[in-house]
Each structure stands twice: as C-alpha cells, then as structure tokens.
Design a protein around this motif. Structure first.
Motif, PDB file in Angstrom:
ATOM      1  N   THR A   1     -17.408  -7.965  23.476  1.00 20.92           N
ATOM      2  CA  THR A   1     -17.269  -8.813  24.662  1.00 20.92           C
ATOM      3  C   THR A   1     -17.990 -10.129  24.391  1.00 20.92           C
ATOM      4  O   THR A   1     -19.161 -10.132  23.998  1.00 20.92           O
ATOM      5  CB  THR A   1     -17.884  -8.134  25.897  1.00 20.92           C
ATOM      6  OG1 THR A   1     -17.286  -6.844  26.062  1.00 20.92           O
ATOM      7  CG2 THR A   1     -17.632  -8.959  27.143  1.00 20.92           C
TER       8      THR A   1
ATOM      9  N   TYR B   1     -17.794 -14.782  25.225  1.00 22.54           N
ATOM     10  CA  TYR B   1     -17.278 -15.779  26.154  1.00 22.54           C
ATOM     11  C   TYR B   1     -15.857 -16.191  25.741  1.00 22.54           C
ATOM     12  O   TYR B   1     -15.488 -16.122  24.575  1.00 22.54           O
ATOM     13  CB  TYR B   1     -18.201 -16.989  26.237  1.00 22.54           C
ATOM     14  CG  TYR B   1     -18.094 -17.979  25.100  1.00 22.54           C
ATOM     15  CD1 TYR B   1     -17.353 -19.147  25.246  1.00 22.54           C
ATOM     16  CD2 TYR B   1     -18.736 -17.765  23.890  1.00 22.54           C
ATOM     17  CE1 TYR B   1     -17.258 -20.068  24.231  1.00 22.54           C
ATOM     18  CE2 TYR B   1     -18.650 -18.682  22.853  1.00 22.54           C
ATOM     19  CZ  TYR B   1     -17.912 -19.829  23.028  1.00 22.54           C
ATOM     20  OH  TYR B   1     -17.814 -20.732  22.005  1.00 22.54           O
ATOM     21  N   ASP B   2     -15.075 -16.626  26.717  1.00 22.94           N
ATOM     22  CA  ASP B   2     -13.672 -16.953  26.482  1.00 22.94           C
ATOM     23  C   ASP B   2     -13.551 -18.403  26.030  1.00 22.94           C
ATOM     24  O   ASP B   2     -13.296 -19.311  26.815  1.00 22.94           O
ATOM     25  CB  ASP B   2     -12.854 -16.728  27.761  1.00 22.94           C
ATOM     26  CG  ASP B   2     -11.361 -16.851  27.503  1.00 22.94           C
ATOM     27  OD1 ASP B   2     -10.951 -16.713  26.338  1.00 22.94           O
ATOM     28  OD2 ASP B   2     -10.611 -17.089  28.464  1.00 22.94           O
TER      29      ASP B   2
ATOM     30  N   ARG C   1     -10.524 -12.980  14.551  1.00 24.65           N
ATOM     31  CA  ARG C   1     -10.483 -12.387  15.890  1.00 24.65           C
ATOM     32  C   ARG C   1      -9.057 -12.073  16.308  1.00 24.65           C
ATOM     33  O   ARG C   1      -8.154 -12.867  16.100  1.00 24.65           O
ATOM     34  CB  ARG C   1     -11.109 -13.337  16.916  1.00 24.65           C
ATOM     35  CG  ARG C   1     -12.613 -13.315  16.920  1.00 24.65           C
ATOM     36  CD  ARG C   1     -13.191 -14.387  17.828  1.00 24.65           C
ATOM     37  NE  ARG C   1     -14.603 -14.129  18.078  1.00 24.65           N
ATOM     38  CZ  ARG C   1     -15.558 -14.374  17.181  1.00 24.65           C
ATOM     39  NH1 ARG C   1     -15.233 -14.899  16.006  1.00 24.65           N
ATOM     40  NH2 ARG C   1     -16.817 -14.107  17.466  1.00 24.65           N
TER      41      ARG C   1
ATOM     42  N   PRO D   1      -7.704 -11.225  19.987  1.00 21.31           N
ATOM     43  CA  PRO D   1      -8.045 -11.030  21.405  1.00 21.31           C
ATOM     44  C   PRO D   1      -7.292  -9.835  21.988  1.00 21.31           C
ATOM     45  O   PRO D   1      -6.108  -9.633  21.711  1.00 21.31           O
ATOM     46  CB  PRO D   1      -7.595 -12.337  22.058  1.00 21.31           C
ATOM     47  CG  PRO D   1      -7.513 -13.323  20.939  1.00 21.31           C
ATOM     48  CD  PRO D   1      -7.090 -12.534  19.735  1.00 21.31           C
TER      49      PRO D   1
ATOM     50  N   PHE E   1      -8.062  -8.720  25.675  1.00 23.90           N
ATOM     51  CA  PHE E   1      -7.843  -9.102  27.066  1.00 23.90           C
ATOM     52  C   PHE E   1      -9.057  -9.901  27.545  1.00 23.90           C
ATOM     53  O   PHE E   1     -10.110  -9.921  26.890  1.00 23.90           O
ATOM     54  CB  PHE E   1      -7.618  -7.889  27.964  1.00 23.90           C
ATOM     55  CG  PHE E   1      -8.620  -6.774  27.785  1.00 23.90           C
ATOM     56  CD1 PHE E   1      -9.830  -6.788  28.459  1.00 23.90           C
ATOM     57  CD2 PHE E   1      -8.349  -5.704  26.943  1.00 23.90           C
ATOM     58  CE1 PHE E   1     -10.760  -5.769  28.296  1.00 23.90           C
ATOM     59  CE2 PHE E   1      -9.266  -4.673  26.774  1.00 23.90           C
ATOM     60  CZ  PHE E   1     -10.477  -4.703  27.453  1.00 23.90           C
ATOM     61  N   THR E   2      -8.905 -10.567  28.664  1.00 28.46           N
ATOM     62  CA  THR E   2     -10.024 -11.264  29.299  1.00 28.46           C
ATOM     63  C   THR E   2     -10.332 -10.579  30.628  1.00 28.46           C
ATOM     64  O   THR E   2      -9.447 -10.000  31.274  1.00 28.46           O
ATOM     65  CB  THR E   2      -9.713 -12.749  29.556  1.00 28.46           C
ATOM     66  OG1 THR E   2      -8.537 -12.847  30.365  1.00 28.46           O
ATOM     67  CG2 THR E   2      -9.494 -13.486  28.244  1.00 28.46           C
TER      68      THR E   2
ATOM     69  N   ARG F   1     -14.119 -12.453  27.172  1.00 32.09           N
ATOM     70  CA  ARG F   1     -12.989 -12.040  26.342  1.00 32.09           C
ATOM     71  C   ARG F   1     -13.409 -10.840  25.508  1.00 32.09           C
ATOM     72  O   ARG F   1     -14.490 -10.829  24.928  1.00 32.09           O
ATOM     73  CB  ARG F   1     -12.566 -13.193  25.439  1.00 32.09           C
ATOM     74  CG  ARG F   1     -11.374 -12.857  24.531  1.00 32.09           C
ATOM     75  CD  ARG F   1     -11.023 -14.063  23.678  1.00 32.09           C
ATOM     76  NE  ARG F   1     -12.078 -14.397  22.733  1.00 32.09           N
ATOM     77  CZ  ARG F   1     -12.339 -15.627  22.306  1.00 32.09           C
ATOM     78  NH1 ARG F   1     -11.632 -16.645  22.743  1.00 32.09           N
ATOM     79  NH2 ARG F   1     -13.316 -15.846  21.444  1.00 32.09           N
TER      80      ARG F   1
ATOM     81  N   SER G   1     -12.512  -8.922  22.186  1.00 31.80           N
ATOM     82  CA  SER G   1     -11.792  -9.217  20.948  1.00 31.80           C
ATOM     83  C   SER G   1     -12.140  -8.224  19.858  1.00 31.80           C
ATOM     84  O   SER G   1     -13.240  -7.641  19.838  1.00 31.80           O
ATOM     85  CB  SER G   1     -12.142 -10.621  20.438  1.00 31.80           C
ATOM     86  OG  SER G   1     -11.801 -11.609  21.368  1.00 31.80           O
TER      87      SER G   1
END
Length: 301
Positions: free
Chosen positions: A146, A148-149, A158, A160, A162-163, A267, A269
């Motif tokens: 987890t 930051y987006d 990476r 991704p 989901f956020t 985010r 990832s």
C-alpha cells in the motif's frame, strides 16, 4: 570465486560466526574457513576480521555481501525457473503483503495452489524499508504494498491492483472520536508503519494535502495486527485503507472517524525487481492475484 565460497561467506556474515556458518552448511569449521580464505584470495581483499563481538565484515566484505546475496538468490531463481519450465512444479515463493491486499489474497492463494501445488509459499508482512531491502536482494519474490497514489521512482517495477480511500481509525470511546478534520488530530498520538520522515508516507501526505505539518507524536509500528490491538485499547490513532473497517481482522471497538474531508487515495501495487523477471511460479501467483481482483467485476457483469 564460486557459489560454494559465496554461500559460506554469506552465512558467516549473517551469523557473525564461522562455527555457526559451518553448522548451517553441514561442514566442518576448517572447511568453512578454507572457503572464506579461498574467496579472499580470489578477490584480493580481506573480507572479515575477528573482534570481541565475533566476526565482522570489512568495508570490502560489506560491498561483496550485497552482491553475493543477489548472486545466490538469482541462482536459486534460475534453478527453480528451469524446474518449473520443465515439469511445472517445485521451488519456493517468499512474498510480502500489506493488509489492504487481504481482500484478494485468499482467492489468489487457492487458485495458485490448484495450479502449482508443490511450490512452497511463505508470507511476510510488508515493513518498509526492510521489505524493500529483501526484495532488492532477491529474498522476496515480490511485494504487494500500500503506497500513495502517484509516481514513485525507487527502481522497482509496479503493477497497480486497485486504489482505495484512506480513513483514520480510533477506539470507540476516544476523546477525539467526533473530530471532523485532521487539524483537530494533529497533537494526538499516532501509530504508523514505516518512517514518518519518508516523503511518500501516507500520514505525512494526508496532513500535507490540508497544508498541515505532520504530527509530532508518532510511533513506528511495522505490524498491522499490533497497531490495531494498541489503537483499540489506547488513545493512539492510525491511518488505514477504508476497506479494512469492513474486515474481520479489525478488533471490536475500533471505529472510523467521521472526518468532513477526503484523505489522499492509497494505491495497492505489486512490486518486483525491474532487473530480474519473476520466476514462472511468481508470475503465476501474480496472475492469480489479478484474476481474483477481476472476479467480482465479472460476477456483476
């Protein structure tokens, strides 16, 4: 320089003892010493020296240790990759997951074990920077983290998943349970994974988004289970992904504070080494994670 010498050297460095390394290698102490001396002759430098605290690495030894770990891990991965290509089975996976990935992990694990039942899997909790060091060295096959987006330039590849929105958690009777803004929470005690000084720290980013300095009273806590247990029984606060408040992992009596404003999104990832492709087993587990994530969407379609 050969793998036998490097393996002996790495164990000597990690155990800080030639005798303990010899036991781990199932060889005699003179044999382990001989491997070390041969390696030192090969590189033309002293790698270790004895001290009152045991065996310590020299500056040359520190430099070689990092490379030696990577070489041994890449050798392991190469051997396992050939075996998995040949018969589709065997080998090990060492993975690290953040709590935000718990929604897809059980289904992914079940699918993976159905496809590759003889691959041994070990799970760890993501704990930066230790987990990043383990990934860099090759000891972890990949992380599900987890963060930051936004764009992060740390050398890892990476994928991704989901956020998720973030939320602040506190015990039911917390004195600040009716707070509506982060400004009201600035002087509280916080529990947080990782380093509060890191630029990408979620708590720092949340306060910065509202033009606030980061909290001063922060206790780093690398275990989400320990953090939740402490927060549920104290006046400490924590910042978590919002879906955690719907998970059975959450202790009774821990609630989401009703803030009047949004927090930055987090985010989730998959992190892998950019210079080392995943083994077939690791890629299979990554595929299972992506399929587990897509399954609810297919069911609703």
């Amino acid at each position: 320089m050969n793998l036998r010498q490097l393996r002996a050297f790495v164990l000597i460095a990690e155990h800080r003892s030639i005798r303990a390394a010899a036991r781990a290698l199932f060889v005699t102490q003179p044999a382990a010493t001989r491997s070390l001396r041969e390696l030192e002759q090969s590189v033309g430098a002293e790698l270790v020296r004895r001290s009152a605290r045991g065996v310590e690495l020299t500056a040359y030894g520190e430099a070689l240790y990092k490379r030696a770990v990577q070489i041994l891990q890449e050798t392991r991965k190469a051997q396992e990759e050939i075996g998995q290509m040949r018969d589709g089975e065997g080998g090990t996976l060492n993975l690290a997951f953040s709590s935000a990935a718990l929604t897809v992990l059980p289904a992914a694990l079940a699918a993976f074990r159905a496809r590759m039942p003889r691959v041994a899997v070990a799970f760890n909790e993501v704990a930066p920077p230790y987990s990043h060091e383990q990934l860099e060295s090759g000891r972890y096959d990949f992380l599900v983290q987890t963060e930051y987006d936004g764009d992060i330039d740390d050398g890892f590849a990476r994928t991704p998943l989901f956020t998720l929105p973030l939320a602040v958690g506190a015990r039911t009777g917390h004195p600040l349970r009716r707070a509506r803004s982060l400004a009201e929470l600035h002087d509280a005690l916080w529990l947080l994974p990782g380093n509060i000084q890191a630029p990408a720290n979620l708590l720092r980013l949340a306060f910065a988004a509202h033009k606030l300095p980061p909290p001063r009273d922060v206790i780093p806590c690398q275990s989400i289970a320990v953090a939740l247990a402490i927060i549920a029984e104290s006046d400490a606060l924590g910042i978590f992904v919002r879906n955690l408040f719907d998970h059975s992992l959450l202790p009774r009596g821990l609630r989401m504070l009703p803030l009047a404003h949004e927090l930055p999104a987090a985010r989730v990832s998959i992190l892998t080494r950019a210079d080392s492709p995943p083994t077939p087993a690791a890629q299979c587990f990554i595929d299972c994670l992506l399929e587990a994530l897509a399954a609810p969407a297919r069911a609703q379609a």
